[in-house]
Design a protein around this motif. Structure first.
Motif, PDB file in Angstrom:
ATOM      1  N   VAL A   5     -19.071   0.963 -12.634  1.00  0.00           N
ATOM      2  CA  VAL A   5     -18.590  -0.072 -13.548  1.00  0.00           C
ATOM      3  C   VAL A   5     -19.763  -0.666 -14.311  1.00  0.00           C
ATOM      4  N   TRP A  49     -20.222  -9.573 -10.891  1.00  0.00           N
ATOM      5  CA  TRP A  49     -20.117  -8.155 -10.541  1.00  0.00           C
ATOM      6  C   TRP A  49     -21.387  -7.671  -9.850  1.00  0.00           C
ATOM      7  N   ALA A  61     -16.201  -9.461  -6.879  1.00  0.00           N
ATOM      8  CA  ALA A  61     -15.607  -8.461  -7.768  1.00  0.00           C
ATOM      9  C   ALA A  61     -14.388  -9.043  -8.482  1.00  0.00           C
ATOM     10  N   PHE A  65     -13.645  -9.577 -12.431  1.00  0.00           N
ATOM     11  CA  PHE A  65     -12.445  -9.059 -13.078  1.00  0.00           C
ATOM     12  C   PHE A  65     -11.673 -10.176 -13.773  1.00  0.00           C
ATOM     13  N   SER A 127     -12.935  -1.673 -13.288  1.00  0.00           N
ATOM     14  CA  SER A 127     -13.174  -2.876 -12.481  1.00  0.00           C
ATOM     15  C   SER A 127     -11.978  -3.196 -11.606  1.00  0.00           C
TER      16      SER A 127
END
Length: 138
Positions: A5, A49, A61, A65, A127
């Motif tokens: 990502v 992230w 995470a 997102f 993601s």
């Protein structure tokens, strides 16, 4: 997977940076709120992230997102406004967005906008997939 990502984000950010430079040179501040909010928050995505990649804490995470979920639309809105300016057509709601995508795919917004618009789902859905997989694995 978190590193993939980041790699996708770096590719997207490199093209986005060239778009930002063009915007700064030619737009005369038009849509500054949309553009600068989008840029700031997309850079801001990298903070949680990176924390996720470094610590493995899934909440980081999901925080990253969430930033994408809320602020990627600012870039979409910028693309829609640019397509309106190019075509002189404005349609209500989602029709405006899908028309802008068609205009971009036809190359009328330039290859960088087209790439940026088409590659954004790689970062977004990549993601999301990592978030879901990491949550299930935890």
């Amino acid at each position: 997977m978190g590193y993939a990502v980041i790699l996708a984000w770096l590719i997207q950010a490199a093209v986005g940076a060239t778009l930002l430079v063009s915007w700064a040179r030619h737009a005369r501040g038009r849509d500054a709120g949309l553009v600068l909010t989008h840029v700031t928050m997309m850079i801001g995505f990298l903070v949680p992230w990176t924390a996720f990649v470094a610590t493995g804490v899934v909440a980081w995470a999901w925080a990253g997102f969430a930033i994408l979920l809320v602020f990627i639309g600012f870039g979409d809105a910028t693309m829609v406004r640019r397509a309106r300016a190019v075509t002189g057509v404005s349609e209500p709601g989602a029709r405006d967005y899908w028309r802008a995508v068609r205009v971009a795919l036809k190359g009328r917004l330039g290859w960088r906008v087209t790439f940026h618009a088409l590659f954004a789902p790689v970062v977004f859905f990549g993601s999301l997939a990592v978030c879901i997989i990491a949550t299930v694995a935890a």
